[in-house]
Motif scaffolding. Structure first.
Motif, PDB file in Angstrom:
ATOM      1  N   THR A  72       0.820  -1.228   0.000  1.00 60.51           N
ATOM      2  CA  THR A  72       0.000   0.000   0.000  1.00 60.51           C
ATOM      3  C   THR A  72       0.848   1.270   0.000  1.00 60.51           C
ATOM      4  OG1 THR A  72      -0.117  -0.070   2.410  1.00 60.51           O
ATOM      5  CG2 THR A  72      -1.907  -1.131   1.200  1.00 60.51           C
ATOM      6  N   THR A  76       2.995  -0.748   7.665  1.00 63.05           N
ATOM      7  CA  THR A  76       2.354  -0.395   8.931  1.00 63.05           C
ATOM      8  C   THR A  76       3.067  -1.042  10.118  1.00 63.05           C
ATOM      9  OG1 THR A  76       0.842  -2.276   8.910  1.00 63.05           O
ATOM     10  CG2 THR A  76       0.138  -0.284   7.723  1.00 63.05           C
ATOM     11  N   ARG A 148      -8.128  -8.878   7.533  1.00 59.52           N
ATOM     12  CA  ARG A 148      -8.514  -8.382   6.219  1.00 59.52           C
ATOM     13  C   ARG A 148      -7.265  -7.921   5.470  1.00 59.52           C
ATOM     14  NH1 ARG A 148     -10.052  -4.552   9.997  1.00 59.52           N
ATOM     15  NH2 ARG A 148      -9.074  -2.488   9.789  1.00 59.52           N
ATOM     16  N   SER A 150      -5.657  -5.510   1.985  1.00 60.16           N
ATOM     17  CA  SER A 150      -5.938  -4.398   1.074  1.00 60.16           C
ATOM     18  C   SER A 150      -6.067  -4.925  -0.352  1.00 60.16           C
ATOM     19  CB  SER A 150      -4.797  -3.383   1.133  1.00 60.16           C
ATOM     20  OG  SER A 150      -3.606  -3.927   0.586  1.00 60.16           O
ATOM     21  N   ALA A 151      -6.615  -4.100  -1.230  1.00 55.91           N
ATOM     22  CA  ALA A 151      -6.753  -4.482  -2.642  1.00 55.91           C
ATOM     23  C   ALA A 151      -5.382  -4.701  -3.271  1.00 55.91           C
ATOM     24  CB  ALA A 151      -7.508  -3.380  -3.398  1.00 55.91           C
ATOM     25  N   GLU A 152      -4.387  -3.881  -2.869  1.00 52.71           N
ATOM     26  CA  GLU A 152      -3.041  -4.018  -3.412  1.00 52.71           C
ATOM     27  C   GLU A 152      -2.410  -5.345  -2.987  1.00 52.71           C
ATOM     28  OE1 GLU A 152      -3.923   0.366  -2.868  1.00 52.71           O
ATOM     29  OE2 GLU A 152      -4.129  -1.467  -1.670  1.00 52.71           O
ATOM     30  N   GLN A 153      -2.612  -5.722  -1.740  1.00 49.56           N
ATOM     31  CA  GLN A 153      -2.072  -6.991  -1.263  1.00 49.56           C
ATOM     32  C   GLN A 153      -2.759  -8.166  -1.945  1.00 49.56           C
ATOM     33  OE1 GLN A 153      -2.744  -6.303   2.929  1.00 49.56           O
ATOM     34  NE2 GLN A 153      -0.538  -6.075   3.310  1.00 49.56           N
ATOM     35  N   HIS A 154      -4.054  -8.024  -2.177  1.00 53.87           N
ATOM     36  CA  HIS A 154      -4.790  -9.088  -2.849  1.00 53.87           C
ATOM     37  C   HIS A 154      -4.244  -9.310  -4.256  1.00 53.87           C
ATOM     38  CE1 HIS A 154      -8.537 -10.935  -4.733  1.00 53.87           C
ATOM     39  NE2 HIS A 154      -8.143 -11.794  -3.814  1.00 53.87           N
TER      40      HIS A 154
END
Length: 267
Positions: A72, A76, A148, A150-154
């Motif tokens: 992302t 984090t 959950r 993120s879309a980027e990780q997916h």
């Protein structure tokens, strides 16, 4: 050195003198690439006492973790904490953790060759599907740090699955199982959400509450077989990474036991 020699020979054979110069340049770049890889893996190989195949497993695992954590744009605190906790759970000593952290930093680099690294891993382990799936699950455990992703990780996980020749449907099932595992552990910790926790237990096994007892046991045994530490060690999984498989079998067994108890109370 061999890259420059071979490059020069091929170059002069194809393009004479200009080809000689071009071949030396290309060969030099190839030599540098292999020197960088050797430098990356030698640290892991020396501190873990493993062959180059297992060193590749360790390096690829931690480098891919770093790449996923940076997906992302910002790593984090949760991902750093999870990666550190993961290393500690593997029982890595201080030097081993240092080498694993170096691989993690490599993976965070903007120019890290993510697909190439995973593809090389696949070439080494392509005849061992359980090992390939364990590698993907290691990445899922980091990506699903808070239940959950993120879309980027997916998208990166899809790339990993593609490079490992694992279908998207299998990836989707594993992702659901790992997200369910997070909810299942939360339910166990609080002891308050028996309904959601029980549903999560079924999802961890890739099942629904409507499944027959016989099919449930079959699904449970299949998962236990896939993650059996002795089986994975025989297939070339580094000893340190067997802790992942052990924890996974413990979670699978806990989920199965909860389902059995619930079914015994409500036959």
């Amino acid at each position: 050195m061999w890259g420059k020699i071979l490059g020069a020979l091929f170059g002069i054979a194809l393009f004479k003198l200009p080809g000689l110069l071009l071949g030396v340049v290309v060969g030099h770049l190839i030599d540098q690439m292999f020197q960088r890889k050797l430098a990356n893996w030698e640290g892991l190989q020396s501190v873990f006492g493993q062959d180059d195949e297992q060193a590749l497993f360790m390096y690829s695992s931690f480098a891919a973790m770093g790449h996923l954590a940076k997906a992302t744009g910002v790593v984090t605190k949760a991902h750093i904490s999870e990666a550190t906790h993961f290393m500690q759970q593997l029982g890595l000593n201080a030097q081993q953790q240092k080498e694993a952290q170096a691989a993690f930093r490599d993976g965070k680099a903007v120019n890290f060759p993510f697909r190439a690294q995973i593809t090389e891993f696949y070439q080494r382990y392509k005849r061992r599907p359980d090992v390939l799936q364990l590698f993907l699950e290691i990445q899922l455990s980091i990506a699903c740090v808070d239940g959950r992703i993120s879309a980027e990780q997916h998208q990166l996980l899809i790339q990993v699955a593609e490079c490992l020749h694992i279908s998207r449907s299998t990836l989707a099932q594993l992702l659901l199982a790992y997200q369910a595992q997070s909810r299942f552990k939360q339910g166990q910790a609080t002891g308050k959400e028996q309904g959601p926790s029980l549903l999560a237990a079924y999802q961890m096994l890739g099942c629904t509450p409507e499944i027959a007892d016989k099919e449930l046991k079959r699904a449970y045994r299949k998962l236990m077989s896939q993650h059996h530490p002795d089986k994975l060690m025989a297939q070339g999984v580094p000893a340190a990474m067997l802790e992942v498989a052990k924890r996974r079998t413990q979670d699978i067994q806990a989920a199965y036991e909860q389902i059995k108890q619930a079914r015994a109370k409500n036959p």
